[in-house]
Design a protein around this motif. Structure first.
Motif, mmCIF file in Angstrom:
data_model
loop_
_atom_site.group_PDB
_atom_site.id
_atom_site.type_symbol
_atom_site.label_atom_id
_atom_site.label_comp_id
_atom_site.label_asym_id
_atom_site.label_seq_id
_atom_site.Cartn_x
_atom_site.Cartn_y
_atom_site.Cartn_z
ATOM 1 N N LYS A 377 0.771 -1.118 -0.199
ATOM 2 C CA LYS A 377 -0.155 -0.025 0.004
ATOM 3 C C LYS A 377 0.824 1.294 -0.109
ATOM 4 C CE LYS A 377 -3.932 2.132 2.764
ATOM 5 N NZ LYS A 377 -4.555 2.117 3.895
ATOM 6 N N ASN A 378 0.487 2.128 -0.767
ATOM 7 C CA ASN A 378 1.257 3.415 -1.054
ATOM 8 C C ASN A 378 2.665 3.424 -1.593
ATOM 9 O OD1 ASN A 378 -1.056 4.713 -0.144
ATOM 10 N ND2 ASN A 378 -0.364 4.535 1.967
ATOM 11 N N LYS A 379 3.346 2.213 -1.738
ATOM 12 C CA LYS A 379 4.385 2.044 -2.002
ATOM 13 C C LYS A 379 4.751 2.261 -3.962
ATOM 14 C CE LYS A 379 6.028 -1.442 1.308
ATOM 15 N NZ LYS A 379 6.627 -2.753 1.841
ATOM 16 N N ASN A 380 5.821 2.680 -4.348
ATOM 17 C CA ASN A 380 6.299 2.784 -5.746
ATOM 18 C C ASN A 380 7.371 1.602 -5.708
ATOM 19 O OD1 ASN A 380 4.708 4.820 -6.503
ATOM 20 N ND2 ASN A 380 5.812 6.224 -4.974
ATOM 21 N N GLU A 399 2.717 1.276 -8.606
ATOM 22 C CA GLU A 399 2.758 2.983 -8.584
ATOM 23 C C GLU A 399 1.701 3.114 -7.386
ATOM 24 O OE1 GLU A 399 2.516 5.093 -11.706
ATOM 25 O OE2 GLU A 399 4.657 4.732 -12.354
ATOM 26 N N ASN A 400 2.192 3.915 -6.242
ATOM 27 C CA ASN A 400 1.486 4.289 -5.068
ATOM 28 C C ASN A 400 0.402 3.197 -4.785
ATOM 29 O OD1 ASN A 400 0.610 6.121 -3.366
ATOM 30 N ND2 ASN A 400 -1.129 6.829 -4.738
ATOM 31 N N GLY A 401 1.036 2.009 -4.733
ATOM 32 C CA GLY A 401 0.378 0.747 -3.887
ATOM 33 C C GLY A 401 -0.609 0.451 -5.109
ATOM 34 N N ASP A 454 11.107 6.507 -5.573
ATOM 35 C CA ASP A 454 10.288 7.438 -5.031
ATOM 36 C C ASP A 454 9.265 7.982 -5.915
ATOM 37 O OD1 ASP A 454 11.877 7.751 -2.698
ATOM 38 O OD2 ASP A 454 13.266 8.877 -3.864
#
Length: 454
Positions: A377-380, A399-401, A454
């Motif tokens: 979740k929320n990870k790139n 991208e962004n989870g 990022d």
């Protein structure tokens, strides 16, 4: 010559079980002439209910030989023998599965003492091994352990041989597991297919796709479709005229493509996979004392799960291992219902979050580490896996989870530059099924490379 055996397994999904213990007694019809007994490291977790049943746990198997280390001995002791087991279909399937993982086709004639007992000792209230040997006065020790159950089966089989005065039932009951004769058109299709990982499409005469599947060996999987005798396989055998495929190299890519293609095409024989592939999920909440609690529960579409599971047992196995790996509290993970301290605290395996002896801040750090590892979740990030050729890799972009799609690359700069990476990615739909597939794959495959950005 007979090889009388019993196998204990990890439990779990059909054909995903692993052997934890095996006992084989070579029997010449009169006495045991050789034997092999060993614990086996299954390289996967044992289901909790199996631990309770057999007493075999993960710690006992940590230094046990892996299956490939005992495979040669199993081949040797069973060579030119008829395999005998109580519910032989199960033991034989597990052996074939383990040998199949090594790329070895294991074939032996087999004999089931359940079938024989029903013919030779009719009208028994139960034909389970424990109840049957007890009713016949056959002593058994170490019940639900391979050696004890195999020895009981030796004594049972000896009694069955004595009772088979005509010697006819023994002869008729042998299952040689012959290869079914394939039709010429099926052989032609199989001969054109490669033994690679990918997604395959089964077509009928007008080109319509009637079934979509994935396999780490497409040739072998199609051969199974053409030789299986269940109703679905028979219908596929009757209608198939061609099989096409798409190589993926990576099993994860194959799983994702299979899921999307089945939802898009809706083949007639893929009804089961059109539905959601998971039923349970891991959720978290903060209690009145500010401790993060974890809970395995039925999937709720209104909530955001940390990760999902195919069934409750899979979820329970995960949380049981997490308690051990992250030194979490059994009470705060839903494994131990109590108003006081959990069992692990009593044996000094829990730091005391259950009774507020460990601070919420300290305890929550470990919970957050678990959540962070098992949720994207929320990870790139980019997941790097095998490609279709030796110099190629696959890339799954998140991208962004959100799962964005996948592609293949040969040079590292293609994934180090986000603009180049996005250009090689084929967009795919993000949904709960894709999230489940990716999270499940990452849980089971620790060696997969993940690049965060990022």
């Amino acid at each position: 010559m007979y090889a009388i055996l019993d196998i204990e397994t990890t439990g779990g999904k059909y054909n995903e079980e692993g052997i934890t213990e095996i006992a084989i007694y070579k029997f010449d019809g009169h006495q045991v002439v050789d034997q092999f007994i060993s614990l086996v490291n299954p390289e996967r977790d044992i289901q909790p209910f199996v631990v309770n049943l057999t007493g075999i746990n993960n710690n006992m198997l940590r230094h046990a030989p892996k299956f490939y280390e005992v495979a040669k001995r199993i081949v040797e002791i069973t060579e030119n023998c008829i395999l005998v087991a109580h519910n032989a279909q199960f033991d034989y399937r597990i052996l074939c599965t383990e040998f199949g993982r090594l790329g070895f086709e294991y074939m032996r004639p087999s004999l089931c003492t359940v079938e024989l007992a029903k013919d030779l000792i009719p009208d028994q209230p139960s034909y389970s091994l424990g109840k049957l040997v007890r009713s016949l006065g056959i002593p058994v020790s170490d019940r639900h352990r391979a050696s004890g159950d195999a020895l009981a089966t030796v004594k049972l089989f000896q009694m069955l041989l004595d009772k088979d005065t005509a010697k006819s039932i023994i002869q008729q009951s042998i299952r040689l597991n012959p290869k079914l004769q394939l039709e010429p058109r099926h052989l032609d299709i199989i001969n054109e297919l490669p033994s690679i990982t990918g997604v395959y499409y089964i077509h009928k005469s007008d080109g319509e796709i009637i079934y979509i599947g994935k396999s780490s060996n497409i040739k072998k999987r199609i051969n199974q479709h053409f030789t299986n005798t269940n109703q679905k396989s028979k219908r596929i055998q009757a209608h198939v005229t061609a099989v096409t495929y798409e190589a993926t190299g990576s099993e994860l890519v194959a799983l994702l493509k299979e899921s999307e293609e089945i939802k898009r095409v809706k083949p007639i024989y893929n009804r089961a996979l059109r539905r959601t592939v998971f039923t349970h999920a891991l959720y978290s909440f903060v209690d009145d004392n500010n401790y993060i609690n974890l809970k395995i529960d039925v999937v709720d579409g209104r909530k955001n799960p940390i990760t999902t599971f195919s069934n409750r047992q899979s979820g329970k196995s995960f949380i049981t291992k997490a308690v051990e790996d992250y030194k979490l509290c059994q009470k705060l993970t839903g494994l131990y219902k109590t108003k006081t301290s959990c069992f692990n605290y009593d044996i000094k395996a829990c730091e005391g979050a259950c009774i507020e002896k460990e601070s919420a801040e300290s305890y929550n750090k470990r919970v957050e580490a678990l959540i962070n590892k098992n949720s994207y979740k929320n990870k790139n990030m980019v997941i790097i896996d095998k490609g279709r050729d030796i110099d190629e890799h696959s890339a799954i972009l998140i991208e962004n989870g959100v799962f964005k799609g996948l592609g293949f690359f040969n040079l590292n700069y293609q994934i180090n530059n986000i603009e180049v990476l996005e250009s090689i990615i084929t967009p795919m739909k993000n949904n709960r099924d894709t999230q489940h597939i990716i999270q499940s794959y990452l849980r089971k495959n620790n060696r997969v490379k993940i690049i965060l950005f990022d």
